[in-house]
Write an enzyme that holds these catalytic residues in place. Structure first.
Site, PDB file in Angstrom:
ATOM      1  CG  ASN A 120      13.401   4.076   1.457  1.00 53.87           C
ATOM      2  OD1 ASN A 120      13.904   4.859   2.259  1.00 53.87           O
ATOM      3  ND2 ASN A 120      13.252   2.787   1.714  1.00 53.87           N
ATOM      4  CG  HIS A 124       3.853   5.727 -13.063  1.00 54.32           C
ATOM      5  ND1 HIS A 124       4.052   4.614 -12.268  1.00 54.32           N
ATOM      6  CD2 HIS A 124       4.990   5.869 -13.800  1.00 54.32           C
ATOM      7  CE1 HIS A 124       5.247   4.098 -12.528  1.00 54.32           C
ATOM      8  NE2 HIS A 124       5.837   4.833 -13.452  1.00 54.32           N
ATOM      9  CB  CYS A 128       3.551   0.916 -12.373  1.00 56.08           C
ATOM     10  SG  CYS A 128       3.541   1.562 -10.699  1.00 56.08           S
ATOM     11  CG  HIS A 175       5.615   3.917  -3.237  1.00 50.92           C
ATOM     12  ND1 HIS A 175       6.439   4.090  -4.314  1.00 50.92           N
ATOM     13  CD2 HIS A 175       6.203   2.970  -2.460  1.00 50.92           C
ATOM     14  CE1 HIS A 175       7.488   3.267  -4.214  1.00 50.92           C
ATOM     15  NE2 HIS A 175       7.370   2.576  -3.091  1.00 50.92           N
ATOM     16  CG  HIS A 230       3.010   4.859  -8.534  1.00 55.50           C
ATOM     17  ND1 HIS A 230       2.172   4.758  -9.611  1.00 55.50           N
ATOM     18  CD2 HIS A 230       2.277   5.427  -7.544  1.00 55.50           C
ATOM     19  CE1 HIS A 230       0.985   5.240  -9.287  1.00 55.50           C
ATOM     20  NE2 HIS A 230       1.023   5.643  -8.042  1.00 55.50           N
ATOM     21  CG  ASN A 280       5.349  -4.170   1.625  1.00 54.01           C
ATOM     22  OD1 ASN A 280       5.551  -4.989   0.725  1.00 54.01           O
ATOM     23  ND2 ASN A 280       6.173  -3.172   1.893  1.00 54.01           N
ATOM     24  CG  ASP A 281       1.662  -7.262  -2.459  1.00 56.11           C
ATOM     25  OD1 ASP A 281       0.650  -7.472  -1.762  1.00 56.11           O
ATOM     26  OD2 ASP A 281       1.640  -6.580  -3.496  1.00 56.11           O
ATOM     27  CD  GLN A 329       8.204   0.480   2.099  1.00 56.77           C
ATOM     28  OE1 GLN A 329       8.016  -0.548   2.740  1.00 56.77           O
ATOM     29  NE2 GLN A 329       9.302   0.711   1.427  1.00 56.77           N
ATOM     30  CB  CYS A 380      12.830   3.606  -3.930  1.00 59.79           C
ATOM     31  SG  CYS A 380      11.097   3.541  -4.377  1.00 59.79           S
ATOM     32  CB  SER A 381      13.212  -0.818  -7.906  1.00 58.12           C
ATOM     33  OG  SER A 381      12.247  -1.482  -7.120  1.00 58.12           O
ATOM     34  CE  LYS A 421      38.159  27.431   5.511  1.00 59.04           C
ATOM     35  NZ  LYS A 421      39.414  27.132   6.127  1.00 59.04           N
ATOM     36  CB  CYS A 474      -0.426   2.231 -12.142  1.00 58.69           C
ATOM     37  SG  CYS A 474       0.792   3.502 -12.553  1.00 58.69           S
TER      38      CYS A 474
HETATM   39 ZN   LIG Z   1       2.602   3.589 -11.219  1.00 57.47          ZN
END
Ligand SMILES: [Zn+2]
Length: 346
Positions: A153, A113, A51, A166, A164, A76-77, A168, A160-161, A29, A54
């Site tokens: 994310n 970045h 990064c 981005h 930069h 994606n690696d 997915q 998301c660490s 309230k 980058c």
């Molecule tokens: Zn970057």
């Protein structure tokens, strides 16, 4: 909605998934009193030598990013899905498994970045949308890809660490469970009424106006009636479209504009780079008829009261079902009243 019901605990139906959510408006309230002080040290350099995303840097896989200028995509690696694998099902008593294959890609939104969607130029966000369309077409046209999930994310809080800018794309053989649920409910509405569930819903929301956040010629951003996250929103196109590949050039621009303004409002809410998971839900790419599908983009942000206080999905939520305190109408009003100019530019 009746004053009576909205003042008491009640359940709301998510018409897209058929699931219910518990709303407990009596618990909040008191007016919203988010903290507004700025946190220093959020500024990042335009280029970070450490990064992985980058331009010109070498990634964990040993591959080197090109000196890209526009949105850039790569495999994606650490892909959760792999293109090749055994094609078999496994049944043993009550144990069931099926093989799954797919392709996971990373989309760098910008070479810079330091940027995020709310501080990117609309013309540059349009390029991201065009990249999403390209990927949707390319991956979706493969016979072993039956669904393409585009998502972002954003922020440590969302796991998301890398800051930069981005997102997915995970694309796969089977149609994921959330998409199946939404397919079923949109199809049922289409067959019963001969119209799009989200078009009909949008019409009602545009009339009521109480959950609208932003609107332009082609899109509406609103807090869905059944929102689970405190400031959850949804961007819905005003035209019935099954997937983003159908967006015209003009609609790309309108989509980019509403994406920018919505994420600016999010950043302005707690004067922070606002964390969220966002994703585009659209028709499967399995070659079947999905005319009942109405594509939309959802934002699930975890923050509740300030840049440090998040909503936890624990206890009742884990064992019984989702619950929220502030109502969707209160959240929409708060977001609606926030400036469309980013707080760092004021
Ligand atoms: Zn970057």
């Amino acid at each position: 909605m009746s004053q009576q019901l909205n003042a008491h605990p009640h359940r709301r139906l998510n018409i897209l998934t058929g699931e219910w959510i518990l709303v407990s408006p009596h618990r909040t309230k008191r007016p919203w009193q988010g903290r507004l002080e700025k946190i220093a040290g959020e500024e990042r350099p335009s280029y970070d030598a450490d990064c992985f995303l980058c331009p010109g840097n070498t990634r964990a896989s040993g591959d080197k990013n090109p000196d890209y200028k526009d949105p850039y995509t790569f495999q994606n690696d650490f892909s959760a899905l792999l293109p090749e694998g055994p094609k078999e099902d496994y049944y043993e008593g009550l144990l069931t498994a099926k093989s799954e294959t797919g392709v996971c890609r990373v989309v760098c939104f910008s070479p810079d970045h330091s940027l995020t969607l709310p501080v990117m130029e609309i013309s540059d966000i349009e390029k991201v949308i065009q990249k999403w369309k390209e990927e949707y077409h390319e991956l979706g046209s493969r016979k072993e890809i039956n669904y393409v999930q585009i998502f972002e994310n954003k922020g440590d809080m969302m796991g998301c660490s890398n800051p930069h800018p981005h997102g997915q794309i995970w694309s796969q053989l089977s149609v994921p469970v959330e998409v199946e649920k939404k397919s079923a409910h949109q199809l049922a509405h289409w067959e019963k009424n001969g119209s799009s569930l989200l078009m009909d819903y949008l019409e009602q929301e545009l009339e009521l106006k109480e959950r609208l956040v932003l609107e332009n010629e082609r899109f509406v951003a609103l807090v869905p009636y059944w929102a689970i996250w405190p400031y959850e929103t949804m961007i819905i196109p005003k035209r019935h479209m099954q997937h983003i590949g159908q967006l015209t050039a003009e609609e790309d621009g309108a989509f980019a504009e509403i994406l920018k303004l919505l994420t600016i409002k999010y950043d302005n809410l707690f004067q922070t780079s606002f964390p969220y998971s966002s994703g585009i839900h659209q028709q499967p790419t399995d070659g079947k008829n999905h005319e009942h599908w109405h594509f939309h983009m959802s934002f699930y942000p975890p923050l509740l009261r300030s840049k440090t206080v998040k909503k936890f999905m624990v206890g009742y939520e884990l064992f019984a079902g989702p619950q929220r305190d502030i109502t969707a109408e209160q959240a929409a009003e708060t977001l609606r009243e926030l400036s469309e100019v980013h707080y760092t530019k004021l």
